[in-house]
Design an enzyme around this catalytic site. Structure first.
Site, PDB file in Angstrom:
ATOM      1  N   CYS A 157     -43.398 -11.599  29.010  1.00  0.00           N
ATOM      2  CA  CYS A 157     -41.937 -11.684  29.244  1.00  0.00           C
ATOM      3  C   CYS A 157     -41.664 -10.243  29.343  1.00  0.00           C
ATOM      4  O   CYS A 157     -40.364 -10.095  29.738  1.00  0.00           O
ATOM      5  CB  CYS A 157     -41.471 -11.958  27.614  1.00  0.00           C
TER       6      CYS A 157
HETATM    7  N1  CO8 Z   1     -38.133 -28.639  12.817  1.00  0.00           N
HETATM    8  C1  CO8 Z   1     -37.943 -28.427  11.546  1.00  0.00           C
HETATM    9  N2  CO8 Z   1     -38.560 -27.482  10.884  1.00  0.00           N
HETATM   10  C2  CO8 Z   1     -39.411 -26.649  11.203  1.00  0.00           C
HETATM   11  C3  CO8 Z   1     -39.523 -26.895  12.596  1.00  0.00           C
HETATM   12  C4  CO8 Z   1     -39.101 -27.750  13.418  1.00  0.00           C
HETATM   13  N3  CO8 Z   1     -39.219 -27.986  14.792  1.00  0.00           N
HETATM   14  N4  CO8 Z   1     -40.598 -25.801  12.944  1.00  0.00           N
HETATM   15  C5  CO8 Z   1     -40.952 -25.408  11.807  1.00  0.00           C
HETATM   16  N5  CO8 Z   1     -40.061 -25.802  10.708  1.00  0.00           N
HETATM   17  C6  CO8 Z   1     -40.062 -25.233   9.378  1.00  0.00           C
HETATM   18  C7  CO8 Z   1     -41.521 -24.667   9.143  1.00  0.00           C
HETATM   19  O1  CO8 Z   1     -42.530 -25.479   8.889  1.00  0.00           O
HETATM   20  C8  CO8 Z   1     -40.893 -23.834   7.989  1.00  0.00           C
HETATM   21  O2  CO8 Z   1     -41.136 -24.536   6.768  1.00  0.00           O
HETATM   22  P1  CO8 Z   1     -41.458 -23.936   5.461  1.00  0.00           P
HETATM   23  O3  CO8 Z   1     -40.411 -22.843   4.878  1.00  0.00           O
HETATM   24  O4  CO8 Z   1     -41.497 -25.362   4.497  1.00  0.00           O
HETATM   25  O5  CO8 Z   1     -42.994 -23.356   5.430  1.00  0.00           O
HETATM   26  C9  CO8 Z   1     -39.504 -23.470   8.355  1.00  0.00           C
HETATM   27  O6  CO8 Z   1     -39.164 -24.432   9.243  1.00  0.00           O
HETATM   28  C10 CO8 Z   1     -39.398 -22.271   8.721  1.00  0.00           C
HETATM   29  O7  CO8 Z   1     -40.269 -21.968   9.824  1.00  0.00           O
HETATM   30  P2  CO8 Z   1     -40.537 -20.552  10.535  1.00  0.00           P
HETATM   31  O8  CO8 Z   1     -40.743 -19.358   9.752  1.00  0.00           O
HETATM   32  O9  CO8 Z   1     -41.658 -20.709  11.442  1.00  0.00           O
HETATM   33  O10 CO8 Z   1     -39.040 -20.353  11.296  1.00  0.00           O
HETATM   34  P3  CO8 Z   1     -38.489 -18.938  11.855  1.00  0.00           P
HETATM   35  O11 CO8 Z   1     -37.026 -18.898  11.156  1.00  0.00           O
HETATM   36  O12 CO8 Z   1     -39.291 -17.945  11.944  1.00  0.00           O
HETATM   37  O13 CO8 Z   1     -38.137 -19.587  13.347  1.00  0.00           O
HETATM   38  C11 CO8 Z   1     -38.792 -19.168  15.590  1.00  0.00           C
HETATM   39  C12 CO8 Z   1     -39.118 -19.824  14.210  1.00  0.00           C
HETATM   40  C13 CO8 Z   1     -37.868 -19.692  16.219  1.00  0.00           C
HETATM   41  C14 CO8 Z   1     -40.191 -19.326  16.687  1.00  0.00           C
HETATM   42  C15 CO8 Z   1     -38.617 -17.375  15.391  1.00  0.00           C
HETATM   43  O14 CO8 Z   1     -39.668 -17.116  14.377  1.00  0.00           O
HETATM   44  C16 CO8 Z   1     -38.761 -16.813  16.700  1.00  0.00           C
HETATM   45  O15 CO8 Z   1     -37.889 -17.022  17.430  1.00  0.00           O
HETATM   46  N6  CO8 Z   1     -39.579 -15.591  16.515  1.00  0.00           N
HETATM   47  C17 CO8 Z   1     -39.764 -14.762  17.699  1.00  0.00           C
HETATM   48  C18 CO8 Z   1     -40.480 -15.297  18.786  1.00  0.00           C
HETATM   49  C19 CO8 Z   1     -40.399 -14.506  19.918  1.00  0.00           C
HETATM   50  O16 CO8 Z   1     -39.722 -13.651  20.343  1.00  0.00           O
HETATM   51  N7  CO8 Z   1     -41.594 -14.858  20.757  1.00  0.00           N
HETATM   52  C20 CO8 Z   1     -41.722 -14.247  21.856  1.00  0.00           C
HETATM   53  C21 CO8 Z   1     -42.986 -15.262  22.622  1.00  0.00           C
HETATM   54  S1  CO8 Z   1     -42.538 -15.485  24.168  1.00  0.00           S
HETATM   55  C22 CO8 Z   1     -43.292 -14.285  24.951  1.00  0.00           C
HETATM   56  O17 CO8 Z   1     -43.588 -13.131  24.789  1.00  0.00           O
HETATM   57  C23 CO8 Z   1     -43.704 -14.762  26.648  1.00  0.00           C
HETATM   58  C24 CO8 Z   1     -45.235 -15.128  26.486  1.00  0.00           C
HETATM   59  C25 CO8 Z   1     -45.264 -15.890  27.764  1.00  0.00           C
HETATM   60  C26 CO8 Z   1     -44.484 -17.113  27.970  1.00  0.00           C
HETATM   61  C27 CO8 Z   1     -45.457 -18.283  27.583  1.00  0.00           C
HETATM   62  C28 CO8 Z   1     -44.736 -19.363  28.000  1.00  0.00           C
HETATM   63  C29 CO8 Z   1     -45.137 -20.618  27.324  1.00  0.00           C
END
Ligand code: CO8
Length: 382
Positions: A157
């Site tokens: 990214c």
């Molecule tokens: N629907 C409903 N519930 C869900 C879902 C869903 N889709 N997904 C997860 N849940 C549930 C989980 O099971 C969890 O439940 P419980 O609390 O019971 O365990 C609860 O929701 C909370 O889950 P999370 O803790 O995972 O949720 P977050 O609040 O952390 O949100 C995110 C998840 C949105 C992914 C967040 O953590 C985030 O955005 N983090 C930063 C990510 C980031 O910046 N990544 C960068 C990566 S990209 C990059 O660098 C480029 C790579 C190259 C590109 C690749 C292209 C493919």
């Protein structure tokens, strides 16, 4: 004396199709229902866990994403497929990734009233290339009719920020003008069957033209005041797809039902950890970069941040500014585009810079897998 180097234009290619959270979740939940029905016996016997449905409310609350542009909507929304359908092309035809980059490049060339003969080199900086070789950049160079040289680089990214720094170096070494493109088909390396991340990415291409200020002074331009790059190894964001996969000994069927369709080499992340570790890394990098260049925080008009997660950007902006940023100060495009990897901060710059006055300062910053992060301080010059 170091040359004054400027960004003179940007370009954007947005695929025509868009997928809303509701549409994506409907497809995902159909897949979950199919999977659970087809595996009812194993689920009943406690051999595998049933899959859980996704929700549009969760997606918007956790990420700020409302929709994403994609190269193929039908393939992604088909619960029996859940991947974009991209037809193989003959070697004589332009690759799909190159085609998007060429469209963004032409947009940038048009905006600066430049032609292919004005460009000395092409950098393709993106998180996934169509293939190992020939380089995407050389194919894009040929399609545009640019002479000179071209090469690919990948810093996930953060690729665009690293690409701008590389263009700056090439210009200081004697090139006149460099075109940097960021084509991203993120949906082709996303596992749409993984509830944790099926909503994260979209497709797009951006382009940036960087030139020596004395080579031509026309229209709008942005002096590159300073660039800073940082990398810190992390396993928290991985894409293990690569040529060595072909040689790795098959280990048999995976216990993970998500792996039933060769998905184990696609994008995976520990989203929470990424969030916690990348916010201070990027916030502190930008703050130190501004301080070391004698830029008073109060004079920073805009932060064009990588667009992965809304709360993440709010926290980074707060860390840099020492207070909450307004939407004007830290513009958001991820609501429409989702995470488009290297292109995100450039889309924000492309769409939200016109109101800055000559002399005003902003920061373009990309960050992501690696970890990798880059900060580019720019001042409107004309
Ligand atoms: N629907 C409903 N519930 C869900 C879902 C869903 N889709 N997904 C997860 N849940 C549930 C989980 O099971 C969890 O439940 P419980 O609390 O019971 O365990 C609860 O929701 C909370 O889950 P999370 O803790 O995972 O949720 P977050 O609040 O952390 O949100 C995110 C998840 C949105 C992914 C967040 O953590 C985030 O955005 N983090 C930063 C990510 C980031 O910046 N990544 C960068 C990566 S990209 C990059 O660098 C480029 C790579 C190259 C590109 C690749 C292209 C493919």
């Amino acid at each position: 004396m170091t040359a004054d180097v400027r960004i003179v234009s940007t370009g954007l290619y947005t695929p025509p199709q868009s997928v809303s959270n509701a549409e994506l979740v409907e497809a995902f939940n159909s897949y979950v229902a199919l999977f659970n029905a087809e595996n009812a016996r194993a689920i009943e016997a406690g051999e595998i866990e049933p899959l859980q449905p996704s929700s549009p409310d969760f997606i918007e609350k956790a990420s700020g994403i409302k929709s994403r542009y994609v190269v193929d909507k039908a393939g992604i929304l088909n619960p029996r497929r859940m991947a974009p359908m991209i037809e193989a092309r003959a070697n004589e035809n332009l690759s799909v990734l190159a085609e998007m980059a060429v469209a963004a490049a032409r947009d940038a060339l048009r905006a600066a009233d430049l032609g292919p003969g004005d460009i000395d080199g092409v950098i393709c900086a993106a998180s996934n290339m169509q293939r190992a070789y020939p380089a995407m950049a050389v194919e894009i160079q040929a399609a545009l009719g640019v002479e000179g040289f071209a090469f690919d680089m990948n810093v996930a990214c953060a690729s665009a920020a690293f690409g701008i720094e590389t263009a700056l170096g090439l210009i200081r070494a004697g090139s006149r003008r460099i075109l940097m493109v960021n084509p991203e088909i993120c949906t082709a390396h996303l596992n749409f069957r993984n509830r944790d991340c099926h909503f994260i990415f979209g497709d797009v291409a951006t382009a940036v033209i960087v030139e020596r200020a004395d080579s031509a002074a026309r229209g709008e331009s942005w002096e590159i005041v300073s660039t800073r790059l940082k990398t810190v190894f992390s396993n928290n964001i991985r894409n293990n797809f690569g040529f060595i996969n072909h040689c790795e000994r098959a280990t048999g069927a995976s216990a993970d039902p998500q792996n039933s369709w060769n998905t184990d080499k696609l994008f995976v992340q520990q989203g929470r950890k990424v969030f916690k570790e990348v916010v201070p890394l990027v916030g502190d990098m930008i703050s130190a970069h501004l301080k070391d260049n004698g830029v008073d925080i109060a004079s920073v008009r805009r932060l064009w941040l990588h667009q992965a997660n809304l709360s993440m950007n709010d926290l980074i902006a707060r860390r840099v500014l020492g207070r909450d940023a307004t939407r004007e100060e830290a513009p958001v495009i991820l609501d429409d585009y989702a995470n488009t990897s290297s292109a995100g901060s450039i889309i924000a710059f492309h769409k939200h810079r016109g109101d800055l006055k000559i002399g005003e300062i902003g920061v373009i910053s990309g960050f992501g897998a690696g970890y990798s992060a880059g900060s580019v301080i720019v001042r409107r010059a004309s």
